[in-house]
Design a protein around this motif. Structure first.
Motif, PDB file in Angstrom:
ATOM      1  N   ALA A  32       0.812  -1.217   0.000  1.00 57.43           N
ATOM      2  CA  ALA A  32       0.000   0.000   0.000  1.00 57.43           C
ATOM      3  C   ALA A  32       0.843   1.265   0.000  1.00 57.43           C
ATOM      4  N   SER A  33       2.004   1.238   0.651  1.00 53.77           N
ATOM      5  CA  SER A  33       2.769   2.467   0.812  1.00 53.77           C
ATOM      6  C   SER A  33       4.215   2.150   1.140  1.00 53.77           C
ATOM      7  N   VAL A  34       5.065   3.153   0.937  1.00 51.77           N
ATOM      8  CA  VAL A  34       6.468   3.078   1.325  1.00 51.77           C
ATOM      9  C   VAL A  34       6.759   4.325   2.149  1.00 51.77           C
ATOM     10  N   TRP A  35       7.513   4.141   3.249  1.00 54.17           N
ATOM     11  CA  TRP A  35       7.756   5.211   4.208  1.00 54.17           C
ATOM     12  C   TRP A  35       9.249   5.458   4.350  1.00 54.17           C
ATOM     13  N   ALA A  36       9.624   6.714   4.498  1.00 54.35           N
ATOM     14  CA  ALA A  36      11.019   7.100   4.696  1.00 54.35           C
ATOM     15  C   ALA A  36      11.149   7.860   6.008  1.00 54.35           C
ATOM     16  N   ALA A  37      12.280   7.677   6.675  1.00 56.92           N
ATOM     17  CA  ALA A  37      12.497   8.260   8.005  1.00 56.92           C
ATOM     18  C   ALA A  37      13.540   9.361   7.943  1.00 56.92           C
ATOM     19  N   GLU A  38      13.633  10.114   9.052  1.00 60.63           N
ATOM     20  CA  GLU A  38      14.707  11.082   9.214  1.00 60.63           C
ATOM     21  C   GLU A  38      15.003  11.251  10.697  1.00 60.63           C
ATOM     22  N   ALA A  39      16.264  11.563  10.992  1.00 63.11           N
ATOM     23  CA  ALA A  39      16.679  11.875  12.364  1.00 63.11           C
ATOM     24  C   ALA A  39      17.631  13.062  12.287  1.00 63.11           C
ATOM     25  N   TYR A  40      18.921  12.798  12.069  1.00 64.11           N
ATOM     26  CA  TYR A  40      19.872  13.883  11.846  1.00 64.11           C
ATOM     27  C   TYR A  40      20.854  13.496  10.743  1.00 64.11           C
ATOM     28  N   GLY A  41      20.299  12.814   9.737  1.00 65.82           N
ATOM     29  CA  GLY A  41      21.072  12.433   8.563  1.00 65.82           C
ATOM     30  C   GLY A  41      20.268  12.748   7.324  1.00 65.82           C
ATOM     31  N   SER A  42      19.855  11.711   6.602  1.00 62.43           N
ATOM     32  CA  SER A  42      19.024  11.926   5.420  1.00 62.43           C
ATOM     33  C   SER A  42      17.646  12.442   5.837  1.00 62.43           C
ATOM     34  N   ASP A  43      17.065  13.297   4.980  1.00 63.19           N
ATOM     35  CA  ASP A  43      15.722  13.800   5.285  1.00 63.19           C
ATOM     36  C   ASP A  43      14.694  13.004   4.489  1.00 63.19           C
ATOM     37  N   SER A  44      13.508  12.898   5.010  1.00 67.06           N
ATOM     38  CA  SER A  44      12.500  12.052   4.363  1.00 67.06           C
ATOM     39  C   SER A  44      11.877  12.681   3.118  1.00 67.06           C
ATOM     40  N   PRO A  45      11.595  13.988   3.058  1.00 69.61           N
ATOM     41  CA  PRO A  45      10.940  14.511   1.851  1.00 69.61           C
ATOM     42  C   PRO A  45      11.762  14.351   0.584  1.00 69.61           C
ATOM     43  N   SER A  46      13.089  14.499   0.690  1.00 68.65           N
ATOM     44  CA  SER A  46      13.916  14.345  -0.507  1.00 68.65           C
ATOM     45  C   SER A  46      13.826  12.924  -1.046  1.00 68.65           C
ATOM     46  N   VAL A  47      13.880  11.952  -0.151  1.00 69.04           N
ATOM     47  CA  VAL A  47      13.784  10.550  -0.566  1.00 69.04           C
ATOM     48  C   VAL A  47      12.429  10.289  -1.210  1.00 69.04           C
ATOM     49  N   LEU A  48      11.368  10.804  -0.612  1.00 66.87           N
ATOM     50  CA  LEU A  48      10.026  10.535  -1.122  1.00 66.87           C
ATOM     51  C   LEU A  48       9.774  11.238  -2.451  1.00 66.87           C
TER      52      LEU A  48
END
Length: 348
Positions: A32-48
């Motif tokens: 149904a979906s794929v999710w990306a995370a962020e903490a203090y490294g890669s950001d999620s909106p860029s990946v998505l």
């Protein structure tokens, strides 16, 4: 119950193409979906946004976009943009992070997190609805009262009237807030045998808003490790669990540690935390009890995975977002295929 894929963070080491391969395979399998995370490294909106241009049907979710990292208006702009670029596939997951990241990385005081989140959601909702945004309160004041700013509204028409909004929550009050103000709850370390207590908090929040659980999405992030020996399958999940229980926060404030204590693993969690904070991450991983991993992960062959999915569904989980473990990309792709086959065994 639906299946989803949680990609976690980009580490900078593996080929990012592997992330794309996993997302495309999940799409082919009907996830149904794929999710990306962020903490203090890669950001999620860029990946998505990157995935949006290279997939066609699978939903795209942030798990999460950090509340202290962006103004609520910036978050609304980003959500509306990705939703437009993806043809209406975006899901906005928000989280307050923790005091270490909020104050140490973003320079935002970790005070009144529930009230700040409530106000943040109000502004985001108003902006995405293309209302002229005005908000008065201790956390956000729009427009500022003593300058040239004026109340504005989003300058383009979003592709949808409503972008689904999720809250990541661990503590009981925050879980209740997710039920009250969001369309879904992003959960971690979900133990089907004790999930009823957490879902009661969701129901409490829904009742405050005059709603029930109908249509509310309970998204559980669940490690997935496939193989004939469940004990061996647990090994690659240990480092993940140790990071959260032992190192995702300070000794004084770690939400995941507190969750492990509430699940009945107080002594074991304390040992994991002591080792992790002493710089002994490998020993901390070894100290994670198998029982904790077995209750909060999908470990073993297809039949065991199917049984675990059934337990999650019976406990009230509506979307199981698996985190595939494996030494190679092929092993992780195979794990996703096994999860899809296992869900077919469970049936509707």
């Amino acid at each position: 119950m639906r299946l989803a894929l949680n990609l976690g963070y980009l580490t900078g080491r593996p080929d990012p193409g592997e992330v794309l391969a996993l997302a495309r395979h999940a799409e082919q399998l009907g996830f149904a979906s794929v999710w990306a995370a962020e903490a203090y490294g890669s950001d999620s909106p860029s990946v998505l946004a990157w995935l949006a241009g290279q997939t066609t049907t699978i939903g795209l979710g942030s798990a999460v976009m950090q509340v202290p990292g962006r103004t609520p208006a910036m978050t609304a702009m980003t959500a509306a943009t990705i939703d437009l670029l993806s043809g209406g596939r975006f899901r906005l997951g928000l989280g307050v992070s923790g005091p270490q990241v909020s104050e140490g990385w973003h320079g935002v005081r970790f005070d009144a997190p529930l009230a700040r989140t409530r106000a943040y959601v109000e502004v985001v909702r108003a902006a995405l609805a293309r209302e002229t945004v005005r908000h008065a309160g201790p956390h956000f004041e729009l427009p500022l009262p003593d300058g040239p700013g004026k109340a504005l509204r989003l300058s383009f028409q979003p592709v949808r009237d409503h972008v689904p909004l999720y809250l990541a929550a661990v503590g009981p009050r925050n879980v209740a807030l997710a039920g009250e103000v969001a369309d879904g709850w992003l959960a971690v370390f979900v133990d089907p045998s004790s999930a009823a207590e957490q879902l009661d908090q969701v129901r409490l929040g829904r009742a405050r808003a005059g709603l029930d659980l109908d249509g509310f999405d309970v998204v559980a992030t669940v490690p997935l490790s496939v193989g004939p020996d469940p004990d061996a399958c647990a090994e690659p999940v240990r480092a993940y669990a140790a990071l959260y229980v032992g190192g995702m926060g300070s000794r004084e404030q770690n939400f995941y540690f507190s969750l492990a204590v509430r699940m009945g693993f107080g002594d074991e969690a304390a040992q994991v935390q002591d080792l992790y904070l002493a710089g002994r991450a490998r020993d901390a991983a070894s100290a994670v009890p198998y029982a904790l991993l077995e209750r909060t992960s999908l470990l073993g062959d297809r039949d065991r995975v199917a049984a675990g999915l059934a337990r999650l569904g019976d406990a009230g989980v509506t979307t199981c977002a698996v985190v595939p473990h494996g030494r190679t990309l092929d092993e992780r792709l195979t794990a996703l295929t096994t999860a899809a086959e296992a869900l077919e065994l469970v049936g509707p």
